[in-house]
Design a protein around this motif. Sequence first.
Motif: not given
Length: 302
Positions: A196-206, A208-212, A219-223, A225-233
């Motif tokens: 997932m980290s390689r899939f996203w562009l490493n830029a400050d304007y990316v 992500c809005i999850h279903a929540s 980039y750092n905040a988005v990745i 968020s996916w770490q938390h999602a993978f840990n919880w689900e």
Amino acid sequence: MEIAYSLSIALQSHQPLITAIIITLLSLLAVRSFFKRPHHKSNVTGTATSSAKKQAREARPSSSCNHTSNSAALLNGGAAGPAEEDMVMADVSKAVAEMQSGASMMEQLVPEITTHALSYLDYPSLCRLSMTNSLMRKAANDDNAWKALYHKDFTLEQDTVTPVNGWKAYYAATRAIMNVNTEFFNIIKDMSLSAMSRFWLNADYVKCIHASGVLFSGYNAVIQSWQHAFNWEQGVDFQVRDVRARVLTNMAWITMKTYVDMDNGAFNMTNIFEFHHGRWYLVDHHCSEMLADGDIGQQIVH
């Protein structure tokens, strides 16, 4: 009406057989046309000289008797008489005319008929057909055939679009971004944070809005968020439906409906990609739960 419906169902059920028949018939047409073409070399000087000789000979009388005796002389190694030369020159002239006109059974087909026949082929079959010979390559590269295939495989929404590089290139670009989008869901299923980290562009304007409904920007905040999602689900195997893509030179976006459980509603998803350094990167992901009709009415009221 019932007969037409039954015929339509029968054609759909036998589409692979129809595809094979069409490829075979088109290939046979091309091969037959190839062998019907005489493989002679000619030049302007030779043609002009032969034409002059022929006109000179036509001024001399000939008879069927001379025709017979000269044929015997040819069989015995003798020189050809005027009549035989006339026959040979006529055959050569006809052959040269066919070569110059490029006439063939395939080329004489009405373009609309060829396009309609090719519309029954899928992407792999059309590619294989283009590798058969030059005539099939020309037919398979027809822009209208690729436009029909695009609308069959993807969406009719872009009927007014005129791709800069033609429909074949646009089809290939759309197919590529569809494959990238499929990779996104495979990463979610595998819960691979590195992928997932390689899939996203490493830029400050990316973004992500999850279903929540929470927005993550950068980039750092988005990745994270996916770490938390993978840990919880647990790994989620989405069923993706109604996929629509739009591809520009360096940007593409895809909208779709996704189902975790087909009985418990769906999510609307949008993925936006940018093309950098020879590959597509995700720059925006938005997921929201689809509202029922009653919920939509309540939101409009409020």
